[in-house]
Design a protein around this motif. Structure first.
Motif, PDB file in Angstrom:
ATOM      1  N   PRO B 311       0.657  -1.124  -0.042  1.00  0.00           N
ATOM      2  CA  PRO B 311      -0.003   0.135  -0.054  1.00  0.00           C
ATOM      3  C   PRO B 311       0.780   1.118  -0.058  1.00  0.00           C
ATOM      4  N   ALA B 312       1.976   1.034   0.644  1.00  0.00           N
ATOM      5  CA  ALA B 312       2.794   2.510   0.783  1.00  0.00           C
ATOM      6  C   ALA B 312       3.514   2.759  -0.627  1.00  0.00           C
ATOM      7  N   GLU B 313       3.784   1.958  -1.313  1.00  0.00           N
ATOM      8  CA  GLU B 313       4.176   2.070  -2.840  1.00  0.00           C
ATOM      9  C   GLU B 313       2.984   2.339  -3.761  1.00  0.00           C
ATOM     10  N   ALA B 314       1.895   1.850  -3.393  1.00  0.00           N
ATOM     11  CA  ALA B 314       0.616   2.087  -4.181  1.00  0.00           C
ATOM     12  C   ALA B 314       0.445   3.567  -4.065  1.00  0.00           C
ATOM     13  N   SER B 315       0.271   3.937  -2.767  1.00  0.00           N
ATOM     14  CA  SER B 315       0.077   5.343  -2.525  1.00  0.00           C
ATOM     15  C   SER B 315       0.642   6.524  -3.305  1.00  0.00           C
ATOM     16  N   SER B 316       2.019   5.979  -3.303  1.00  0.00           N
ATOM     17  CA  SER B 316       2.982   6.759  -4.410  1.00  0.00           C
ATOM     18  C   SER B 316       2.648   6.667  -5.545  1.00  0.00           C
ATOM     19  N   ASN B 317       2.688   5.458  -6.137  1.00  0.00           N
ATOM     20  CA  ASN B 317       2.335   5.195  -7.599  1.00  0.00           C
ATOM     21  C   ASN B 317       1.211   5.843  -8.072  1.00  0.00           C
ATOM     22  N   LEU B 318      -0.027   5.666  -7.386  1.00  0.00           N
ATOM     23  CA  LEU B 318      -1.466   5.875  -7.853  1.00  0.00           C
ATOM     24  C   LEU B 318      -1.490   7.524  -7.828  1.00  0.00           C
ATOM     25  N   SER B 319      -0.604   8.251  -7.012  1.00  0.00           N
ATOM     26  CA  SER B 319      -0.726   9.753  -6.900  1.00  0.00           C
ATOM     27  C   SER B 319      -0.579  10.414  -8.544  1.00  0.00           C
ATOM     28  N   ARG B 320      -0.090   9.614  -9.400  1.00  0.00           N
ATOM     29  CA  ARG B 320      -0.067  10.164 -10.972  1.00  0.00           C
ATOM     30  C   ARG B 320      -1.725  10.560 -11.368  1.00  0.00           C
ATOM     31  N   PHE B 321      -2.628   9.638 -10.773  1.00  0.00           N
ATOM     32  CA  PHE B 321      -3.815   9.579 -11.359  1.00  0.00           C
ATOM     33  C   PHE B 321      -4.636  11.084 -10.719  1.00  0.00           C
ATOM     34  N   ASP B 322      -4.513  12.229 -11.455  1.00  0.00           N
ATOM     35  CA  ASP B 322      -5.044  13.397 -10.784  1.00  0.00           C
ATOM     36  C   ASP B 322      -6.075  14.084 -11.552  1.00  0.00           C
ATOM     37  N   GLY B 323      -6.308  13.624 -12.727  1.00  0.00           N
ATOM     38  CA  GLY B 323      -7.684  14.177 -13.387  1.00  0.00           C
ATOM     39  C   GLY B 323      -7.296  15.262 -14.479  1.00  0.00           C
ATOM     40  N   VAL B 324      -5.773  15.362 -14.451  1.00  0.00           N
ATOM     41  CA  VAL B 324      -5.236  16.360 -15.448  1.00  0.00           C
ATOM     42  C   VAL B 324      -4.649  15.949 -16.696  1.00  0.00           C
ATOM     43  N   ARG B 325      -4.081  14.904 -16.822  1.00  0.00           N
ATOM     44  CA  ARG B 325      -3.178  14.610 -17.948  1.00  0.00           C
ATOM     45  C   ARG B 325      -3.967  13.322 -18.480  1.00  0.00           C
ATOM     46  N   TYR B 326      -4.449  12.414 -17.969  1.00  0.00           N
ATOM     47  CA  TYR B 326      -5.199  11.467 -18.334  1.00  0.00           C
ATOM     48  C   TYR B 326      -6.238  10.648 -17.355  1.00  0.00           C
ATOM     49  N   GLY B 327      -7.070   9.994 -17.826  1.00  0.00           N
ATOM     50  CA  GLY B 327      -7.872   9.189 -16.898  1.00  0.00           C
ATOM     51  C   GLY B 327      -9.069  10.158 -16.557  1.00  0.00           C
ATOM     52  N   TYR B 328      -9.894   9.704 -15.595  1.00  0.00           N
ATOM     53  CA  TYR B 328     -11.306  10.231 -15.459  1.00  0.00           C
ATOM     54  C   TYR B 328     -10.948  11.598 -14.608  1.00  0.00           C
ATOM     55  N   ARG B 329     -11.835  12.412 -14.997  1.00  0.00           N
ATOM     56  CA  ARG B 329     -12.122  13.855 -14.115  1.00  0.00           C
ATOM     57  C   ARG B 329     -13.428  13.846 -13.861  1.00  0.00           C
ATOM     58  N   CYS B 330     -13.721  14.444 -12.556  1.00  0.00           N
ATOM     59  CA  CYS B 330     -15.032  14.790 -12.167  1.00  0.00           C
ATOM     60  C   CYS B 330     -15.482  15.760 -12.997  1.00  0.00           C
ATOM     61  N   GLU B 331     -16.946  15.804 -12.772  1.00  0.00           N
ATOM     62  CA  GLU B 331     -17.903  16.801 -13.363  1.00  0.00           C
ATOM     63  C   GLU B 331     -17.762  18.182 -12.665  1.00  0.00           C
ATOM     64  N   ASP B 332     -17.659  19.122 -13.224  1.00  0.00           N
ATOM     65  CA  ASP B 332     -17.801  20.609 -12.476  1.00  0.00           C
ATOM     66  C   ASP B 332     -16.892  20.863 -11.269  1.00  0.00           C
ATOM     67  N   PRO B 333     -15.729  20.508 -11.521  1.00  0.00           N
ATOM     68  CA  PRO B 333     -14.799  20.804 -10.230  1.00  0.00           C
ATOM     69  C   PRO B 333     -14.861  22.386  -9.758  1.00  0.00           C
ATOM     70  N   LYS B 334     -15.073  22.655  -8.488  1.00  0.00           N
ATOM     71  CA  LYS B 334     -14.993  23.989  -7.973  1.00  0.00           C
ATOM     72  C   LYS B 334     -13.655  24.583  -7.872  1.00  0.00           C
ATOM     73  N   ASP B 335     -12.696  23.903  -7.530  1.00  0.00           N
ATOM     74  CA  ASP B 335     -11.272  24.389  -7.525  1.00  0.00           C
ATOM     75  C   ASP B 335     -10.543  23.151  -7.824  1.00  0.00           C
ATOM     76  N   LEU B 336      -9.074  23.463  -7.588  1.00  0.00           N
ATOM     77  CA  LEU B 336      -8.151  22.411  -8.059  1.00  0.00           C
ATOM     78  C   LEU B 336      -8.054  21.233  -7.059  1.00  0.00           C
ATOM     79  N   THR B 337      -8.259  21.584  -5.644  1.00  0.00           N
ATOM     80  CA  THR B 337      -8.407  20.460  -4.671  1.00  0.00           C
ATOM     81  C   THR B 337      -9.425  19.757  -4.933  1.00  0.00           C
ATOM     82  N   ASP B 338     -10.520  20.268  -5.243  1.00  0.00           N
ATOM     83  CA  ASP B 338     -11.924  19.550  -5.385  1.00  0.00           C
ATOM     84  C   ASP B 338     -11.958  18.669  -6.659  1.00  0.00           C
TER      85      ASP B 338
END
Lengths: 95, 487
Positions: B311-338
């Motif tokens: 899990p430690a390595e996974a938490s680091s590896n999966l931090s790349r999924f940020d909704g910016v460069r590829y993959g899922y992005r939520c609808e209507d984010p109100k700011d970057l953190t959201d």
């Protein structure tokens, strides 16, 4: 070992994961049992033991600092959820 | 067709008994016929398969074909495939079209193997039952109400039900060996560093290793030889010579010393599985091997340390999924953190979130020494256990899994009971050792795998040992009746 719902919310924020309020309790129970399992490690004496990061104890390999990648900007950006003029778009950061 | 080994299929192609297009169509038809029930595939790549098969037929006609040319293969859906969706069985990557090929895909494509499709798995390879998939659970062909194991459940089932003659999977804590055991196929997880991780979507980088599912050790040997080898693109790839794994399959195992760890036969092991394993060991003594009792005293620490490191390595590896460069992005984010929080919260499934949070906590300020560093020290203890054992024995054997395939849904509410099912497989990943599962019989009417553990880079010896067993037994030839098909 027990992780309170408040701690779970803090961890979820650190990991940038939104967790629905009704699931916090369950995550709190699950993480508490996982760390209960993990704490079995405490029984092992490891004072003089060298930590092991790589099975063959290999060091990180370095390469010459030369360009090896070709420009594939368009291909790599094709998966971006939102983009414009070759840039990734994100919600406004500064007002 | 479905009972032929890869060597026989290769001969059939060269002799003109059938073409690669016909062979690929044959398996595509089986997928079309059976996969609605089994759910082993996330994406079927018929068009690409037939185009590659055509090219293979040309190479065969031109006399430039290798032994694997024209034989179709299926990939676990975490190997990047250029231009084809690579989902990791996650909503997060449901729309992700990989822009390049994983090294193993590149190698098998160059060898002329048409890709049938991408197989189902536990989301981001986290799971032991293949129930944690955005695309639904995979069914065990021996009993459709039971799990096939995981995380490479789709790849195991594809071979078990003969939807593909061979497939690739990955093994971070048992994800090749356990589904191989639960579905009665042969699976090999090589030494860490033997097979390139480039283009394999990362779960726990110091443990992840790609490998092969096939009907027998002989087939595994051929495909492993094609994917193994140093790769400068994988920074932990090991420079070590790759032998011809097929050349030594028929070596005698007279005098082989088999270590049997008493810790693999303790509380929690189904007695009927213990009996099957003892009978398999008996078979080995008939083949001239000697059984030696050994101890791996730190086995009980494998689960706790694994559930920190992975899990430690996974938490680091999966931090790349940020909704910016590829993959899922939520609808209507109100700011970057959201945007980060909801994209990840909505894109990842429950088990993935559980492991990311476990890892985040273990790595958070003030806890590093107590958890990650402690786990790495235990990793050394576990590795030392094996080192000492291999001074006395040539190979180690035992069960793969403490139980046979369980009912779908039986453990979904209890993540810990699911984790405990990996007790005999995790320690190899922690030590970086190679392991296999070969079919050794049945218990509870379900397949049981025998685990073969080799010393570092001794895959050739393990394949030889497995092949000798398969020459003397026919467990690996048994097919689930419903999917046995025509001869």
């Amino acid at each position: 070992m027990s992780l309170s719902p408040e701690e779970v919310k803090k961890i979820a924020y650190l990991a940038r994961l939104s967790i629905e309020e009704e699931h916090v309790e369950q995550y709190s129970e699950d993480l508490s049992s996982i760390f209960g399992l993990v704490e079995q490690m405490n029984a092992a004496a490891t004072d003089d033991i060298e930590p092991m990061a790589h099975p063959q104890n290999a060091m990180q390999r370095l390469r010459d600092d030369v360009v090896t990648e070709t420009n594939q900007r368009d291909k790599l950006m094709a998966n971006a959820p939102l983009k414009e003029d070759g840039l990734f778009l994100v919600p406004k950061v500064l007002d | 067709m479905i009972n032929k080994t890869l060597t026989e299929l290769s001969a059939g192609l060269k002799d003109g008994d059938f073409s690669s297009v016909e062979l690929s169509q044959y398996f595509l038809q089986r997928i079309a016929k059976y996969d609605d029930e089994l759910n082993a595939f996330i994406t079927v790549t018929e068009e690409q398969a037939l185009a590659a098969a055509n090219k293979a037929d040309e190479a065969i006609a031109a006399g430039t074909a290798g032994v694997l040319t024209g034989i179709p293969v299926a990939y676990k859906d975490l190997f990047c495939t250029d231009g084809i969706r690579t989902s990791c069985a996650s909503k997060m990557l449901d729309n992700f079209i990989a822009p390049y090929n994983a090294t193993v895909v590149e190698k098998l494509t160059a060898a002329g193997m048409p890709m049938l499709g991408k197989t189902n798995m536990d989301e981001f390879a986290m799971g032991s039952s293949n129930e944690n998939s955005y695309y639904g659970a995979v069914k065990n062909p021996w009993d459709l109400e039971r799990v096939p194991g995981g995380s490479s459940g789709g790849s195991a089932v594809a071979v078990c039900a003969k939807l593909a003659p061979v497939s690739l999977g990955t093994d971070t804590g048992g994800s090749i060996r356990q589904p191989a055991s639960l579905t009665g196929v042969t699976g090999i997880k090589p030494t860490y560093g033997r097979v390139s991780r480039y283009g394999m979507i990362a779960y726990a980088s110091s443990l992840d290793q790609g490998g092969v599912f096939a009907s027998n050790a002989e087939d595994c040997a051929l495909v492993l030889a094609a994917i193994a080898g140093f790769d400068a693109k994988d920074s932990t790839s090991v420079e070590h010579q790759v032998p011809d794994f097929s050349a030594t399959l028929n070596d005698s195992i007279q005098g082989l010393k088999i270590g049997v760890p008493k810790e693999f036969f303790g509380e929690g092991l189904d007695n009927k599985i213990a009996t099957v394993i003892q009978e398999a060991l008996q078979e080995y003594t008939k083949l001239g091997a000697e059984i030696i009792d050994i101890s791996l005293p730190n086995t009980h620490l494998a689960i706790p340390s694994y559930y920190v490191i992975a899990p430690a390595e996974a938490s680091s590896n999966l931090s790349r999924f940020d909704g910016v460069r590829y993959g899922y992005r939520c609808e209507d984010p109100k700011d970057l953190t959201d945007m980060y929080m909801r994209s990840r919260g909505e894109g990842f499934g429950t088990e993935v979130k559980r492991r990311i949070m476990t890892g985040t906590y273990a790595l958070s300020a003030g806890y590093y020494d107590a958890y990650y560093l402690k786990a790495q020290k235990i990793r050394r203890l576990i590795s030392n256990d094996f080192k000492q054992a291999f001074e006395k024995v040539d190979v180690i054997m035992g069960p793969v899994s403490p139980e046979t395939a369980f009912k779908i849904g039986a453990k979904t509410d209890d993540p810990i009971s699911m984790y405990l099912a990996d007790i005999y497989t995790l320690s190899l990943n922690l030590a970086g050792l190679p392991g296999m599962s070969i079919p050794a019989g049945k218990a509870n009417d379900m397949p049981v795998g025998l685990q073969i553990i080799g010393n570092y880079f001794e895959e050739a010896k393990m394949l030889n040992i497995a092949h000798q067993f398969q020459q003397a037994t026919d467990y690996h030839k048994q097919l689930p009746a419903q999917f046995g098909g025509e001869k």
